[in-house]
Design an enzyme around this catalytic site. Structure first.
Site, PDB file in Angstrom:
ATOM      1  N   GLU A  15     -62.447  47.628  29.266  1.00 24.41           N
ATOM      2  CA  GLU A  15     -61.213  46.340  29.652  1.00 24.41           C
ATOM      3  C   GLU A  15     -60.416  47.131  29.201  1.00 24.41           C
ATOM      4  O   GLU A  15     -59.105  47.423  29.267  1.00 24.41           O
ATOM      5  CB  GLU A  15     -61.907  45.150  29.132  1.00 24.41           C
ATOM      6  CG  GLU A  15     -62.661  43.953  30.348  1.00 24.41           C
ATOM      7  CD  GLU A  15     -64.291  44.279  29.724  1.00 24.41           C
ATOM      8  OE1 GLU A  15     -64.452  45.619  28.539  1.00 24.41           O
ATOM      9  OE2 GLU A  15     -64.837  43.420  29.356  1.00 24.41           O
ATOM     10  N   LYS A  44     -59.339  49.989  28.556  1.00 18.63           N
ATOM     11  CA  LYS A  44     -59.527  51.165  29.214  1.00 18.63           C
ATOM     12  C   LYS A  44     -58.510  50.711  30.654  1.00 18.63           C
ATOM     13  O   LYS A  44     -57.766  50.785  31.200  1.00 18.63           O
ATOM     14  CB  LYS A  44     -60.196  52.220  30.176  1.00 18.63           C
ATOM     15  CG  LYS A  44     -60.428  53.213  31.024  1.00 18.63           C
ATOM     16  CD  LYS A  44     -61.791  53.863  31.389  1.00 18.63           C
ATOM     17  CE  LYS A  44     -60.938  54.612  32.377  1.00 18.63           C
ATOM     18  NZ  LYS A  44     -60.300  56.024  32.185  1.00 18.63           N
ATOM     19  N   LYS A  84     -59.275  67.363  17.820  1.00 19.69           N
ATOM     20  CA  LYS A  84     -60.636  66.691  17.348  1.00 19.69           C
ATOM     21  C   LYS A  84     -61.030  66.038  15.025  1.00 19.69           C
ATOM     22  O   LYS A  84     -60.323  66.636  15.285  1.00 19.69           O
ATOM     23  CB  LYS A  84     -62.032  67.864  17.549  1.00 19.69           C
ATOM     24  CG  LYS A  84     -62.786  67.885  18.886  1.00 19.69           C
ATOM     25  CD  LYS A  84     -63.504  68.822  19.361  1.00 19.69           C
ATOM     26  CE  LYS A  84     -63.411  68.386  20.260  1.00 19.69           C
ATOM     27  NZ  LYS A  84     -63.937  69.947  21.002  1.00 19.69           N
ATOM     28  N   GLU A 112     -66.642  72.493  40.205  1.00 23.63           N
ATOM     29  CA  GLU A 112     -67.621  71.469  39.501  1.00 23.63           C
ATOM     30  C   GLU A 112     -67.424  70.281  39.813  1.00 23.63           C
ATOM     31  O   GLU A 112     -67.644  69.014  39.772  1.00 23.63           O
ATOM     32  CB  GLU A 112     -66.416  71.470  38.157  1.00 23.63           C
ATOM     33  CG  GLU A 112     -67.370  72.641  37.456  1.00 23.63           C
ATOM     34  CD  GLU A 112     -67.194  72.533  36.102  1.00 23.63           C
ATOM     35  OE1 GLU A 112     -66.695  71.502  34.953  1.00 23.63           O
ATOM     36  OE2 GLU A 112     -66.697  73.571  35.674  1.00 23.63           O
ATOM     37  N   ASP A 128     -69.800  77.279  28.853  1.00 20.74           N
ATOM     38  CA  ASP A 128     -68.936  76.480  28.609  1.00 20.74           C
ATOM     39  C   ASP A 128     -69.213  75.941  26.647  1.00 20.74           C
ATOM     40  O   ASP A 128     -70.420  75.500  26.235  1.00 20.74           O
ATOM     41  CB  ASP A 128     -68.739  75.074  28.861  1.00 20.74           C
ATOM     42  CG  ASP A 128     -67.483  75.313  29.860  1.00 20.74           C
ATOM     43  OD1 ASP A 128     -66.993  76.892  30.068  1.00 20.74           O
ATOM     44  OD2 ASP A 128     -67.327  74.350  31.370  1.00 20.74           O
ATOM     45  N   GLU A 180     -66.792  71.707  16.698  1.00 18.95           N
ATOM     46  CA  GLU A 180     -66.766  69.863  15.884  1.00 18.95           C
ATOM     47  C   GLU A 180     -67.884  69.891  15.685  1.00 18.95           C
ATOM     48  O   GLU A 180     -67.712  69.312  14.284  1.00 18.95           O
ATOM     49  CB  GLU A 180     -66.735  69.579  17.583  1.00 18.95           C
ATOM     50  CG  GLU A 180     -67.102  68.094  17.102  1.00 18.95           C
ATOM     51  CD  GLU A 180     -67.343  67.581  18.582  1.00 18.95           C
ATOM     52  OE1 GLU A 180     -66.433  68.196  19.314  1.00 18.95           O
ATOM     53  OE2 GLU A 180     -68.534  66.392  19.246  1.00 18.95           O
ATOM     54  N   HIS A 194     -53.254  69.929  29.716  1.00 18.18           N
ATOM     55  CA  HIS A 194     -53.083  68.580  29.215  1.00 18.18           C
ATOM     56  C   HIS A 194     -52.101  68.153  29.805  1.00 18.18           C
ATOM     57  O   HIS A 194     -51.013  66.907  28.873  1.00 18.18           O
ATOM     58  CB  HIS A 194     -53.630  68.023  27.118  1.00 18.18           C
ATOM     59  CG  HIS A 194     -54.484  68.951  27.635  1.00 18.18           C
ATOM     60  ND1 HIS A 194     -55.170  69.883  27.045  1.00 18.18           N
ATOM     61  CD2 HIS A 194     -55.932  68.129  27.947  1.00 18.18           C
ATOM     62  CE1 HIS A 194     -56.462  70.269  27.546  1.00 18.18           C
ATOM     63  NE2 HIS A 194     -57.341  69.296  27.348  1.00 18.18           N
ATOM     64  N   CYS A 208     -57.639  75.197  30.015  1.00 18.26           N
ATOM     65  CA  CYS A 208     -58.925  74.214  30.297  1.00 18.26           C
ATOM     66  C   CYS A 208     -58.981  73.816  31.622  1.00 18.26           C
ATOM     67  O   CYS A 208     -58.363  74.290  32.479  1.00 18.26           O
ATOM     68  CB  CYS A 208     -58.616  73.046  29.274  1.00 18.26           C
ATOM     69  SG  CYS A 208     -60.593  72.479  28.652  1.00 18.26           S
TER      70      CYS A 208
HETATM   71  N1  GLN Z   1     -66.016  74.049  32.342  1.00 19.69           N
HETATM   72  C1  GLN Z   1     -65.992  73.212  32.335  1.00 19.69           C
HETATM   73  C2  GLN Z   1     -64.375  72.197  32.815  1.00 19.69           C
HETATM   74  O1  GLN Z   1     -63.400  72.782  33.475  1.00 19.69           O
HETATM   75  C3  GLN Z   1     -64.753  73.076  30.677  1.00 19.69           C
HETATM   76  C4  GLN Z   1     -64.665  71.564  29.850  1.00 19.69           C
HETATM   77  C5  GLN Z   1     -63.167  71.867  28.631  1.00 19.69           C
HETATM   78  O2  GLN Z   1     -63.468  72.861  28.071  1.00 19.69           O
HETATM   79  N2  GLN Z   1     -63.541  70.861  28.319  1.00 19.69           N
HETATM   80  O3  GLN Z   1     -63.740  71.174  33.570  1.00 19.69           O
HETATM   81 ZN    ZN Z   2     -61.621  72.979  27.250  1.00 16.38          ZN
END
Ligand code: GLN
Ligand code: ZN
Length: 725
Positions: free
Chosen positions: A16, A18, A99, A450, A565, A571, A659, A691
C-alpha cells in the site's frame, strides 16, 4: 525477558505504501490524504510490534528514505511540503542513489560538499514530532556517524561536521525522554580518528539525560568495549552476522548498568531460527549481561512482511521460513522460553532431494574451468576480425521501456487471462519493434529489449530448478520500489534453455549483432534468499554452470556477443575489508565459470549503483572483454581509477544517467568520452547509457539514443582523422 524489535517493513501488507505515494505523484491524492496514510502505516507497524514485543521505535516510517529525513533533520536540506520533498527524491534536484551497506536497499546520498559545519542546525525534529503525535514507542533516527559516513562531500571536514552534529543530536535527545539511534556504520572498519570522534559525539549526546538506545547491525563492532564507556541506556548488537560481538562479550563482559539488546533472530535471511542454538546463545549472554533484551539482528525490512500470504509455497518450505512477522513471533517465544512452539524446524535450505548430477559437476570442477583458454589480448584481436565493429561502438545495457501495455500483458499472462501463445506472440512483436528502432537509430550492437522479464533475477529463478518464487514476498529496494527475492532451497539446475528463443528471434531479424543477455551468478545470489546448509560458493557454481550451459547454447546458435550483468558484484562483499578475500575469490570464480567461452565470443558485463573505486583490482580479475559502468553522474571520475590500474580491456562509460528524466545533450555525453580518452585508447571505448532503460519513457529514450549515436559517430570520424591506421 524484555523484548525489542525494529525496522519492520514499511511497505504495508500489499505494498500500500507504494500505491499511495505513487497516487500522490499522479495527483490522485492530496497531501493531507497522503499524510493520513503515513499515520496509518505507522499504526500498522505499531500493531505488529505490540503483538509480540514490549518495546519498539516510532518514526521509522518515512515519506521515501530515512537518510534523506536525517539530512533534512540536521538542516542540510530544507523542505516545506511534500512536493519539495519528492523533488529531492526523484525530480530535477534528485539526490544520487547508492546501495545501503551490503544490502539491496538504495538510499539517497546526502551531499555535504557545499555545506559548512556552522550552516547545519536542527531544522526538523522528526523524533519529537513522533513523540508528540504517538503516545508510545521510542522516537527513531539514524545517527550522526552513519549519516556522515554514507554521505558525500564530507572529506576534509569530517570531524568538524561530527562536532556540529553532536550539538544538534544533543538538542534532539534533550527534547525527548528516550531515543532510538541507528548506527550501522559502527560495524565498518574504523580509523582511530573516527572512533575518537564517535566517542566524543556520543559523550555529548548522552549528556542530554535522555535514554539513548544505540543500535548497530549487519556485522560485529570492532572495539565494542569503547562503547561501554559511554552512558547509553541500551546498546543493540547483532549476534547473527559476524562472531566478534559474542567473542568480545564472553571476554570482557558487558556493563551492568546498560541494557544489552541482543539481535538473535536473522533480519537478512528467511530460515527459521535454530532454537537450540539461539537458546544456548541467550544462556551465554545471560551470564554476562544483567539486563538482557531480546531482539532481531538488523532491521526487518530486508524481509517480506509475512509468510501467511504465501499460498503457493510447498508446505515444507512454508513451515521452514520466517519473514518479518514470523521473526517477531520468534523473538516473543524465545523470550518466554517457549521457542519450541515455533513449529517446524530450522532447515536452512535443504528441502529438495539432492541433485547428484549437479553436485558431481561442481565437485569435478578444475582450476582450468575458471579461466578462458585464450587471454584477452589475443581474443580481442580475433573478435575484432570476426565482429568487425567500428571504433566507439554504440549499444545499450539491455532493457527498453517497460510500458503500461507490456506490464498489463505480463499480468494478464500471469493470471491466466492471456494464453501463452498470445503472450509469446506479443513479446515477439515488441522484440521486432525494438530491433527495427535500434537499426533505424544506428546503434552498432543491438539488444532484444528484455520485454519478457519483469525482474532480472526472478526471471531466471523461475526457469531454474532449486529456486522458488513468492507471491507477495516484496522487499523494499528504494523509495517506493520493491522486488521479490526468490528462495533457493535445493540444488540448482537448468531445465531448458532460458533465454535462447527470444535472443535468437531478435538475431533472425537483423544482420547487426544481437547481445545475448544474462544475469550473472553473483547478482542472482545477492538478490535471492540463499541456502545456509551448503557453502555459498557451491550454490554460486551451480548457478554459474546453468548460465554457462546457456552461453554454450548461444554460441551454437551463432550469438557472438553476450552480456552477463553483475550489478550486485560489489554489494555482496563483506563490510569489513579484511573479510573480502574469501568473498571475492568465489565471486570471481563463479563469474568466470559462467562466462567460459570460445575466444570469438565477446563477453560483456555491466555494473552500476556502487562505489567501484576500491574494487577495480577485483573487477579486472573477471574474464570479460567489455565492461559498462555508470559514469555520467560522477563526471567520469571512475576513469581516474582505471588509469591507475592500467586497464587494458574495453569499457563503456555510461554517458546518459538513466535515473534522471532529463535527456542529456550531445556535448555533455561527448565530455564523458573525451575524459575517458585522456586515459584509454580509442579502441577501448564504447558508448552506452549507464543502465537499462526499463524505467524510462519512449520519448526520452529516442532523443537520448539519437544523441548517443551521433556522439559515437563524431568520435569515430575525428579519431579516424587523427590516428593513422
Ligand atoms: N540488463 C539489465 C537491464 O538493462 C541490467 C539492469 C541492472 O543493471 N540493474 O535492465
Ligand atoms: Zn545497471
Amino acid at each position: 525477558m524484555q523484548t525489542y524489535a525494529y525496522g519492520f517493513p514499511r511497505l504495508g501488507k500489499k505494498r500500500e505504501y507504494k500505491r499511495v505515494i505513487e497516487a500522490f505523484w499522479r495527483n490522485e491524492l492530496t497531501e493531507q490524504e497522503l499524510l493520513a496514510s503515513f499515520d496509518l502505516f505507522q499504526r500498522h507497524m505499531i500493531e505488529s510490534y505490540e503483538s509480540c514485543v514490549s518495546t519498539f521505535p516510532v518514526g521509522e516510517i518515512t515519506y521515501y528514505d530515512s537518510m534523506l529525513d536525517t539530512a533534512i533533520m540536521v538542516g542540510l536540506y530544507k523542505f516545506s511540503g511534500l512536493d519539495d520533498y519528492y523533488d529531492m527524491c526523484r525530480g530535477k534536484g534528485a539526490l544520487e542513489l547508492r546501495k545501503w551497506f551490503n544490502t539491496n536497499y538504495h538510499y539517497l546520498v546526502p551531499d555535504f560538499s557545499t555545506a559548512r559545519p556552522a550552516s547545519l542546525g536542527l531544522h526538523w525534529n522528526k523524533p519529537l514530532d513522533y513523540f508528540l503525535r504517538i503516545d508510545r514507542g521510542i522516537p527513531y533516527t539514524i545517527g550522526p556517524f552513519t549519516l556522515l559516513k554514507l554521505s558525500k562531500g564530507t572529506s576534509g571536514n569530517f570531524a568538524e561536521f561530527m562536532e556540529a552534529l553532536a550539538e544538534i543530536y544533543f538538542q534532539i535527545a534533550s527534547s525527548v525522554p528516550s531515543l532510538h539511534i541507528d548506527e550501522p556504520a559502527l560495524v565498518l572498519q574504523l580509523t582511530p580518528g573516527e572512533r575518537n570522534s564517535i566517542k566524543r559525539t556520543y559523550q555529548r549526546i548522552t549528556q542530554s539525560g535522555s535514554e539513548v538506545n544505540l543500535f548497530t547491525y549487519y556485522d560485529s563492532v570492532d572495539n565494542l568495549e569503547e562503547l561501554y564507556e559511554i552512558p547509553f541506556f541500551s546498546l543493540g548488537v547483532d549476534f547473527v552476522h559476524g562472531t566478534g560481538n559474542l567473542e568480545t562479550i564472553l571476554r570482557s563482559g558487558f556493563p551492568g548498568a546498560m541494557r544489552l539488546i541482543a539481535g538473535v533472530v536473522d533480519g537478512r535471511n528467511i530460515w527459521k531460527t535454530d532454537i537450540q542454538k539461539a537458546t544456548r546463545l541467550i544462556e551465554a549472554l545471560r551470564q554476562k549481561a544483567d539486563k538482557l533484551v531480546l531482539s532481531n539482528a538488523g532491521p526487518l525490512f530486508h524481509l517480506p512482511v509475512s509468510v501467511s500470504y504465501e499460498y503457493g509455497l510447498a508446505p515444507e518450505l512454508k513451515e521452514g521460513i520466517a519473514f518479518a512477522e514470523e521473526r517477531l513471533t520468534e523473538v516473543r517465544l524465545l523470550a518466554q522460553s517457549r521457542a519450541e512452539q515455533t513449529s517446524g524446524s530450522a532447515k536452512s535450505g535443504s528441502l529438495l532431494p539432492g541433485n547428484t548430477v549437479v553436485q558431481k559437476r561442481v565437485a569435478d570442477l578444475k582450476e582450468g574451468d575458471f579461466v578462458r583458454d585464450v587471454p584477452y589480448k589475443v581474443r580481442s584481436r580475433i573478435q575484432h576480425q570476426t565482429l568487425g565493429l567500428p571504433l566507439f561502438p554504440s549499444t545499450t545495457i539491455g532493457s527498453f521501456p517497460q510500458t503500461k501495455e507490456i506490464r498489463a500483458k505480463r499480468a494478464a499472462f500471469r493470471n491466466g487471462s492471456l494464453h501463452k501463445e498470445q503472450y509469446k506472440h506479443f513479446i515477439k512483436e515488441k522484440i521486432e519493434e525494438v530491433v527495427r528502432f535500434q537499426e533505424d537509430t544506428g546503434l552498432d550492437v543491438l539488444v532484444h529489449g528484455e520485454f519478457e522479464r519483469s525482474d532480472m533475477v526472478e526471471f531466471f529463478a523461475e526457469k531454474m530448478e532449486g529456486f522458488t518464487c513468492t507471491r507477495e514476498g516484496w522487499v523494499l529496494s528504494y523509495g517506493t520500489r520493491a522486488y521479490r527475492p526468490p528462495i533457493l532451497f535445493g540444488d540448482v539446475s537448468r531445465r531448458d534453455p532460458m533465454t535462447l528463443e527470444e535472443i535468437c528471434y531478435a538475431q533472425s531479424l537483423t544482420r547487426k549483432p544481437i547481445k545475448g543477455m544474462l544475469t550473472g551468478p553473483v547478482t542472482i545470489l545477492a538478490w535471492s534468499f540463499v541456502r545456509e546448509d551448503i557453502a555459498i560458493e557451491k550454490t554460486a557454481y551451480q548457478i554459474a554452470l546453468c548460465l554457462n550451459d546457456e552461453i554454450q547454447d548461444y554460441q551454437n546458435a551463432g550469438i557472438r556477443i553476450i552480456q552477463v550483468d553483475e550489478p550486485a558484484f560489489r554489494e555482496g562483499a563483506p563490510l569489513k575489508k579484511r573479510d573480502w578475500d574469501f568473498y571475492y575469490s568465489w565471486a570471481t570464480k563463479a563469474f568466470n565459470l559462467a562466462v567460459k567461452s570460445d575466444p570469438q565470443t565477446q563477453i560483456h558485463t555491466h555494473m552500476c549503483y556502487s562505489d567501484f573505486g576500491d574494487i577495480i583490482q577485483q573487477i579486472s580479475a573477471l574474464d570479460f572483454d567489455v565492461i559498462s559502468v555508470e559514469a555520467s553522474r560522477s563526471g567520469g571520475e571512475i576513469i581516474d581509477q582505471f588509469r591507475e590500474m592500467n586497464f587494458g580491456k574495453q569499457i563503456g562509460l555510461g554517458v546518459w544517467d538513466i535515473h534522471s528524466p532529463v535527456v542529456p545533450k550531445a556535448e555533455q555525453m561527448q565530455k564523458v568520452v573525451r575524459k575517458a580518452l585522456e586515459v584509454l585508447n580509442p579502441d577501448q571505448l564504447w558508448v552506452n547509457p549507464d543502465c537499462g532503460l526499463k524505467t524510462r519513457g519512449w520519448e526520452e529514450t529516442k532523443a537520448a539514443l539519437r544523441n548517443m549515436v551521433t556522439i559515437s559517430r563524431i568520435m569515430r570520424s575525428s579519431s579516424r582523422n587523427t590516428t593513422p591506421d
